[in-house]
Design a protein around this motif. Sequence first.
Motif, PDB file in Angstrom:
ATOM      1  N   UNK A  76       0.825  -1.209   0.000  1.00  9.74           N
ATOM      2  CA  UNK A  76       0.000   0.000   0.000  1.00  9.74           C
ATOM      3  C   UNK A  76       0.859   1.259   0.000  1.00  9.74           C
ATOM      4  N   UNK A  77       2.081   1.166   0.541  1.00  6.72           N
ATOM      5  CA  UNK A  77       2.960   2.327   0.563  1.00  6.72           C
ATOM      6  C   UNK A  77       3.609   2.581  -0.795  1.00  6.72           C
ATOM      7  N   UNK A  78       3.585   1.606  -1.694  1.00  2.12           N
ATOM      8  CA  UNK A  78       4.005   1.859  -3.065  1.00  2.12           C
ATOM      9  C   UNK A  78       3.149   2.986  -3.656  1.00  2.12           C
ATOM     10  N   UNK A  79       1.834   2.847  -3.500  1.00  6.11           N
ATOM     11  CA  UNK A  79       0.927   3.840  -4.067  1.00  6.11           C
ATOM     12  C   UNK A  79       0.999   5.157  -3.304  1.00  6.11           C
ATOM     13  N   UNK A  80       1.080   5.100  -1.982  1.00  7.01           N
ATOM     14  CA  UNK A  80       1.161   6.333  -1.207  1.00  7.01           C
ATOM     15  C   UNK A  80       2.415   7.119  -1.580  1.00  7.01           C
ATOM     16  N   UNK A  94      -6.214   5.851   2.948  1.00 10.22           N
ATOM     17  CA  UNK A  94      -7.178   4.759   2.794  1.00 10.22           C
ATOM     18  C   UNK A  94      -7.463   4.490   1.307  1.00 10.22           C
ATOM     19  N   UNK A  95      -7.448   5.534   0.487  1.00 10.64           N
ATOM     20  CA  UNK A  95      -7.664   5.349  -0.955  1.00 10.64           C
ATOM     21  C   UNK A  95      -6.425   4.727  -1.589  1.00 10.64           C
ATOM     22  N   UNK A  96      -5.247   5.188  -1.170  1.00 12.61           N
ATOM     23  CA  UNK A  96      -4.004   4.596  -1.680  1.00 12.61           C
ATOM     24  C   UNK A  96      -3.909   3.124  -1.288  1.00 12.61           C
ATOM     25  N   UNK A 101      -3.643  -2.375  -2.662  1.00 13.12           N
ATOM     26  CA  UNK A 101      -3.938  -3.777  -2.355  1.00 13.12           C
ATOM     27  C   UNK A 101      -4.698  -4.455  -3.494  1.00 13.12           C
ATOM     28  N   UNK A 102      -5.796  -3.839  -3.942  1.00  8.44           N
ATOM     29  CA  UNK A 102      -6.630  -4.496  -4.957  1.00  8.44           C
ATOM     30  C   UNK A 102      -5.920  -4.603  -6.302  1.00  8.44           C
ATOM     31  N   UNK A 128     -11.474  10.235  -7.444  1.00 10.57           N
ATOM     32  CA  UNK A 128     -10.844  11.201  -6.547  1.00 10.57           C
ATOM     33  C   UNK A 128     -10.036  12.238  -7.320  1.00 10.57           C
ATOM     34  N   UNK A 129     -10.417  12.442  -8.583  1.00  8.83           N
ATOM     35  CA  UNK A 129      -9.871  13.552  -9.352  1.00  8.83           C
ATOM     36  C   UNK A 129      -8.593  13.287 -10.112  1.00  8.83           C
TER      37      UNK A 129
END
Length: 357
Positions: A76-80, A94-96, A101-102, A128-129
């Motif tokens: 999840x921290x890859x995306x964050x 939470x969105x990241x 994950x998915x 989310x834009x």
Amino acid sequence: MYDRLRAASEAFDRKIGWHRVGFLVSLAVIAVAAVVLWRMLHGIDVHEVIGALKSFSRTDILLAGAFVAAGYFTLTFYDLFALYTIGRRDVPYRIAALAGFTSYAVGHNVGASAFTGGAVRYRIYSRHGLSAIEVAKVCFVAGFTFWLGNATVLGLGIAHAPEAASAINHVPDWINRALAIVTLMALATYVGWVWQTPRVIGRSNWEVTLPGGPLTLLQIGIGIVDLGCCAAAMYMLVPHDPYIGFTTVAVIFVAATLLGFASHSPGGLGVFDAAMLVALWQYDKEQLLAGLLLFRLLYYLVPFALALLVLGSRELWLGVERSRHAAAGPAAELDAPAAGAPAAGARATAGEDRRTG
């Protein structure tokens, strides 16, 4: 020199196409793996595999599951990190986490994760834009984090235990160690390059400012933790006898994972397993195969089922919200005054004013 190489690459792409080369390479890897896997599994006793599955202790399975969970948490921290890199710090964690994950759970199982994972990310981030270009940038930075982590783990691991790589590629240990040192030197050069000044890659509206030196070290650290957790999960599921050190198993695991990734087969099916069976020849085949099956269950199937459940629930919730807004729309229009017509309160007030006057 660079212009000549780029011109040659573009000419090759026009006449032959790099995508065709990639497709042929994937087919070749899958074909070789299929042959190797058939030879390795020929004569396997299914009853012994089932017995090996039953022999796993609950502690080893729970620890493997915990390492898998920690690995997906790290994903999840890859995306964050990617969102922070492209300047979209307004997107909450939470969105990241949902997208990270998915997208990886689906991409790992369906194959061609760059496309399948990207489609899942776009479905989530677009609400989310984020534009398609911004989602592509997120995929690029997240993928770059993955590759930096792989290069670091393999570089350090093979430099320490070159025989682990030799078990897969059958190249002499000294050559593998030399390649590992070159890889680590290239990584150090890259970190020094981005440490000096902000580096921008891309052109026009597709530009990405690469993370600076300290952030690149953090980026590498995220990749190392992710791969370390996955390798630890696999280590808990390989036979205990004979003893093989964690570093050796980790190098073999990461190399086998990359081979499976290069094949684009769903979950590296066949390719990953063949590489593990060839490299870890010291283990009993039935016991090792049982460990690989358990790893697939924990790392691939369970997260995939959870991801589908989460995505399906999200789509149902979005559908309910759309229906609710659609039902509220006509009612709001009926309650609203017609254009140009004064409101009832305004008419009453105007009448009172006239009577008072």
